[in-house]
Write an enzyme that holds these catalytic residues in place. Structure first.
Site, PDB file in Angstrom:
ATOM      1  N   CYS A  76       0.879  -1.172   0.000  1.00  0.00           N
ATOM      2  CA  CYS A  76       0.000   0.000   0.000  1.00  0.00           C
ATOM      3  C   CYS A  76       0.919   1.226   0.000  1.00  0.00           C
ATOM      4  O   CYS A  76       2.083   1.111  -0.398  1.00  0.00           O
ATOM      5  CB  CYS A  76      -0.974  -0.026   1.179  1.00  0.00           C
TER       6      CYS A  76
HETATM    7  C1  RB5 Z   1      -3.731   5.463   1.052  1.00  0.00           C
HETATM    8  O1  RB5 Z   1      -5.019   5.069   1.293  1.00  0.00           O
HETATM    9  C2  RB5 Z   1      -2.829   5.044   2.200  1.00  0.00           C
HETATM   10  O2  RB5 Z   1      -3.395   5.422   3.413  1.00  0.00           O
HETATM   11  C3  RB5 Z   1      -2.610   3.543   2.207  1.00  0.00           C
HETATM   12  O3  RB5 Z   1      -2.141   3.129   0.980  1.00  0.00           O
HETATM   13  C4  RB5 Z   1      -1.611   3.047   3.212  1.00  0.00           C
HETATM   14  O4  RB5 Z   1      -0.432   3.775   3.162  1.00  0.00           O
HETATM   15  C5  RB5 Z   1      -2.094   2.895   4.591  1.00  0.00           C
HETATM   16  O5  RB5 Z   1      -1.389   2.400   5.470  1.00  0.00           O
END
Ligand code: RB5
Length: 152
Positions: free
Chosen positions: A66
């Site tokens: 993420c």
């Molecule tokens: C984006 O939604 C971001 O919050 C996600 O990709 C991640 O970094 C969360 O931990």
């Protein structure tokens, strides 16, 4: 090497694609749990699906990416039996396997470059946990305390 489960949110789609391509060149297949290109998705929905599949024994290893790796890791670790670790350096990647027997590697596209991420995947895949190591009782203790906690 067995098939690896992989998942991302929209913040790490490019990193996921790069990892799938990289593993493909090594002859390692990935089952992609999304997000699809251009899809905006809540990272917990992907993380829990992948972690559930790992806990059910469908995959020995999985990769979740993420923006930071953190949200995916937090979610995955809520599934009993799963040990997920954020690794953005080679030493942690190796220790996540050898000390913690982590089945899920988490990384953040907003944190790490693609080339280092690929190297970390390689190191994490190559490292194996030994049931005979001094880390075994500690990993075993995680499982015991987790079970006790789940009964509360
Ligand atoms: C984006 O939604 C971001 O919050 C996600 O990709 C991640 O970094 C969360 O931990």
């Amino acid at each position: 090497m067995e098939t690896i489960a992989i998942g991302c949110d929209e913040a790490a789609y490019n990193l996921k694609v790069a990892i799938i391509k990289h593993l493909g060149t090594l002859g390692i297949r990935c089952d992609d749990f999304g997000a699809a290109a251009g899809e905006v998705i809540l990272y917990p929905d992907v993380a829990f699906k992948v972690a559930d599949a790992v806990a059910a024994g469908k995959y020995k290893r999985a990769i979740l990416v993420c923006g930071t790796g953190l949200g995916m890791c937090i979610c995955a670790n809520k599934v009993p039996g799963v040990r997920a670790a954020v690794c953005h350096d080679p030493f942690s990647a190796e220790r996540a396997r050898m000390s913690n027997n982590a089945q899920i590697l988490c990384m953040g596209e907003r944190v790490i470059g693609v080339e280092l991420a690929k190297k970390i995947v390689d190191i994490w895949l190559a490292a194996e946990f030994s049931e005979k190591s001094h880390s075994q009782p500690k990993v075993q203790r995680i499982a015991e305390l987790e079970q006790e906690h789940c009964k509360r």
